[in-house]
Design a protein around this motif. Structure first.
Motif, mmCIF file in Angstrom:
data_model
loop_
_atom_site.group_PDB
_atom_site.id
_atom_site.type_symbol
_atom_site.label_atom_id
_atom_site.label_comp_id
_atom_site.label_asym_id
_atom_site.label_seq_id
_atom_site.Cartn_x
_atom_site.Cartn_y
_atom_site.Cartn_z
ATOM 1 N N GLN A 186 0.800 -1.064 0.093
ATOM 2 C CA GLN A 186 0.125 0.017 -0.121
ATOM 3 C C GLN A 186 0.838 1.339 0.042
ATOM 4 N N HIS A 187 2.209 1.099 0.739
ATOM 5 C CA HIS A 187 3.126 2.606 0.565
ATOM 6 C C HIS A 187 4.067 2.104 -0.756
ATOM 7 N N CYS A 188 3.920 1.553 -1.327
ATOM 8 C CA CYS A 188 5.381 1.629 -2.325
ATOM 9 C C CYS A 188 4.849 -0.009 -3.519
ATOM 10 N N PRO A 189 5.380 0.430 -4.541
ATOM 11 C CA PRO A 189 4.851 -1.224 -5.605
ATOM 12 C C PRO A 189 5.810 -2.306 -5.166
ATOM 13 N N VAL A 190 5.555 -3.297 -5.188
ATOM 14 C CA VAL A 190 6.023 -4.832 -4.530
ATOM 15 C C VAL A 190 6.180 -5.328 -5.902
ATOM 16 N N SER A 191 7.764 -5.675 -6.295
ATOM 17 C CA SER A 191 7.178 -6.788 -7.274
ATOM 18 C C SER A 191 8.469 -8.367 -7.121
ATOM 19 N N VAL A 192 7.716 -9.361 -7.641
ATOM 20 C CA VAL A 192 8.606 -10.345 -7.295
ATOM 21 C C VAL A 192 9.083 -11.472 -8.305
ATOM 22 N N ASN A 193 10.149 -11.710 -7.792
ATOM 23 C CA ASN A 193 11.663 -11.962 -8.544
ATOM 24 C C ASN A 193 11.319 -13.503 -9.055
ATOM 25 N N THR A 194 11.510 -14.662 -9.609
ATOM 26 C CA THR A 194 12.348 -16.050 -8.751
ATOM 27 C C THR A 194 13.917 -15.981 -9.827
ATOM 28 N N VAL A 195 14.959 -16.456 -8.748
ATOM 29 C CA VAL A 195 15.658 -17.012 -9.550
ATOM 30 C C VAL A 195 16.449 -18.618 -9.130
ATOM 31 N N VAL A 196 16.891 -19.100 -10.266
ATOM 32 C CA VAL A 196 17.245 -20.725 -9.637
ATOM 33 C C VAL A 196 18.850 -20.663 -10.478
ATOM 34 N N GLU A 197 19.791 -20.766 -8.532
ATOM 35 C CA GLU A 197 21.372 -20.578 -8.724
ATOM 36 C C GLU A 197 21.491 -22.012 -9.776
ATOM 37 N N PRO A 198 23.041 -21.389 -10.828
ATOM 38 C CA PRO A 198 23.327 -22.669 -11.299
ATOM 39 C C PRO A 198 24.369 -23.092 -10.593
ATOM 40 N N TRP A 199 24.591 -24.222 -10.935
ATOM 41 C CA TRP A 199 26.027 -24.807 -10.326
ATOM 42 C C TRP A 199 26.972 -24.259 -10.121
ATOM 43 N N SER A 200 27.252 -23.234 -11.218
ATOM 44 C CA SER A 200 28.561 -22.483 -11.132
ATOM 45 C C SER A 200 28.646 -21.540 -10.146
ATOM 46 N N ALA A 201 27.510 -21.414 -9.856
ATOM 47 C CA ALA A 201 28.013 -20.149 -8.612
ATOM 48 C C ALA A 201 27.676 -21.144 -6.968
ATOM 49 N N CYS A 202 28.354 -22.545 -7.030
ATOM 50 C CA CYS A 202 28.770 -22.578 -5.794
ATOM 51 C C CYS A 202 29.943 -22.797 -6.124
ATOM 52 N N ARG A 203 30.735 -21.828 -7.099
ATOM 53 C CA ARG A 203 32.452 -23.083 -7.352
ATOM 54 C C ARG A 203 33.055 -21.553 -6.469
ATOM 55 N N THR A 204 32.671 -20.577 -6.462
ATOM 56 C CA THR A 204 33.619 -19.407 -5.411
ATOM 57 C C THR A 204 33.077 -19.966 -3.771
ATOM 58 N N LEU A 205 32.368 -20.477 -3.239
ATOM 59 C CA LEU A 205 32.400 -20.441 -2.001
ATOM 60 C C LEU A 205 32.894 -22.430 -1.691
ATOM 61 N N VAL A 206 32.741 -22.797 -2.557
ATOM 62 C CA VAL A 206 33.779 -24.002 -2.287
ATOM 63 C C VAL A 206 35.177 -23.848 -2.830
ATOM 64 N N ALA A 207 35.282 -22.826 -3.674
ATOM 65 C CA ALA A 207 37.314 -22.722 -3.379
ATOM 66 C C ALA A 207 37.498 -21.657 -2.670
ATOM 67 N N ALA A 208 36.904 -21.378 -1.339
ATOM 68 C CA ALA A 208 37.285 -21.015 -0.306
ATOM 69 C C ALA A 208 37.299 -21.881 0.556
ATOM 70 N N SER A 209 36.594 -23.025 0.213
ATOM 71 C CA SER A 209 36.032 -23.559 1.594
ATOM 72 C C SER A 209 37.661 -25.135 1.954
ATOM 73 N N ASN A 210 37.246 -25.432 3.073
ATOM 74 C CA ASN A 210 37.609 -26.590 3.072
ATOM 75 C C ASN A 210 37.330 -27.890 3.160
ATOM 76 N N MET A 211 36.365 -27.932 1.727
ATOM 77 C CA MET A 211 35.720 -29.199 2.001
ATOM 78 C C MET A 211 37.042 -30.633 1.405
ATOM 79 N N PRO A 212 35.950 -32.057 1.474
ATOM 80 C CA PRO A 212 36.743 -32.781 0.861
ATOM 81 C C PRO A 212 36.926 -32.485 -0.635
ATOM 82 N N GLU A 213 37.574 -33.335 -1.133
ATOM 83 C CA GLU A 213 37.986 -33.234 -2.732
ATOM 84 C C GLU A 213 37.315 -32.118 -3.330
#
Length: 333
Positions: free
Chosen positions: A142-169
């Motif tokens: 009621q105070h301002c326009p509100v819009s809705v979007n959707t995003v399905v993250e790609p597997w490539s989005a995991c790369r930075t998190l994986v590179a910064a982690s100490n995960m196995p393999e």
């Protein structure tokens, strides 16, 4: 995580403080780097400055969701703190006339694991769930326009998190993410690495199951700043300076550039005689220059007449020669 730009808030605080304390302040604060002065005028005893405030950086909030769920849980992994900040922000924004909201964008996200169509639907439901929450609690739509979007993250989005982690393999997982594989094939290969998949499932993929709320501000809000002008102390009257007790000069007014003095009659008569001589010399010079210019003009006219006569004689001779040649041609025929 919420994002704020404090320089704008500080600049607005300076403007508001200057207006509120104009009775005691004598100078205006310098404009902050995120403002541009439009005009500067005076209104009675006040200096009035108008600034255009550049757009604030967007303010955002992020809330996590459980796997395969589109129901907001306030106790899930930091959601309570984020909701508390959202509540404080909305309550302040509703009463802040200097912050003008342009719109709110709500985006639902889904992690890359699982069927694509299912993830798209899940992301949309998460966005709609958060929109329903803010509308029910704050009536935000009621105070301002509100819009809705959707995003399905790609597997490539995991790369930075994986590179910064100490995960196995880790290196093997990075190599797989860098290969051009279909989502289904990549997920199958990752699940074939139990230790790596277990780390992804508990530490990386949950951060992608979320919904964000981004507040977009108007560009170019105008702020008016009023500051009392300083009152200069009256300048002391200059001391009169004479050239001696018997000096006939008298200072009349020294408030303007130069000095106006009343001259003694003897000096005034001499000055008038000198001025008349100077005027006579100037008139004589002007007349002399005019006579010289007249002579030059006459000489030029005389020369032009002589040239014209010569040209006329030459034209007559040429005409006679042409007639003679024409008669001779006639006889030859």
């Amino acid at each position: 995580m919420k994002t704020f730009v404090t320089t704008f808030t500080l600049s607005l605080a300076l403007c508001a403080a200057a207006g509120a304390t104009a009775q005691s302040k004598s100078t205006a604060p310098a404009p902050a780097p995120d403002t541009v002065m439009l005009s500067e005028t005076t209104d009675g005893d006040y200096l009035v400055r108008r600034f255009v405030v550049r757009r604030l950086d967007d303010t955002s909030f992020s809330l996590l969701y459980r796997i395969d769920s589109a129901r907001l849980v306030s106790t899930l992994n930091g959601n309570a703190g984020e909701l508390s900040e959202l509540d404080a922000f909305v309550s302040g924004a509703m009463h802040d006339t200097l912050r003008q909201l342009r719109s709110v964008v709500i985006t639902g996200y889904a992690s890359p694991d699982g069927p694509m169509q299912f993830n798209r639907t899940l992301a949309l439901h998460r966005a709609q769930d958060l929109k329903g929450y803010v509308d029910a609690k704050y009536a935000l739509s009621q105070h301002c326009p509100v819009s809705v979007n959707t995003v399905v993250e790609p597997w490539s989005a995991c790369r930075t998190l994986v590179a910064a982690s100490n995960m196995p393999e880790r290196q093997a997982v990075l190599d797989l993410l860098d290969r051009k594989l279909s989502d289904a094939t990549l997920e199958a290969k990752l699940k074939a690495m139990p230790a790596a998949w277990n780390y992804l499932k508990h530490n990386i993929l949950p951060t992608m199951r979320r919904a964000t709320l981004v507040v977009v501000y108007n560009d170019g809000n105008v702020v008016v700043q009023r500051t009392m002008l300083p009152k200069a102390a009256p300048a002391p009257a200059p001391a009169a300076k004479g050239c001696g007790d018997n000096c006939p000069c008298e200072v009349i007014d020294r408030s303007i550039t130069g000095i106006i003095v009343e001259m003694p009659e003897e000096d005034a008569g001499q000055y008038r005689r000198q001025l008349r001589r100077q005027m006579r010399d100037e008139v004589r010079d002007v007349r002399h220059d005019a006579r010289v210019a007249g002579k030059v003009e006459k000489e030029q006219l005389r020369g032009m007449k002589q040239v014209s006569k010569k040209e006329a004689k030459a034209a007559k001779k040429a005409e006679k020669a042409a007639r003679k040649s024409a008669r001779e041609l006639e006889r030859l025929r």
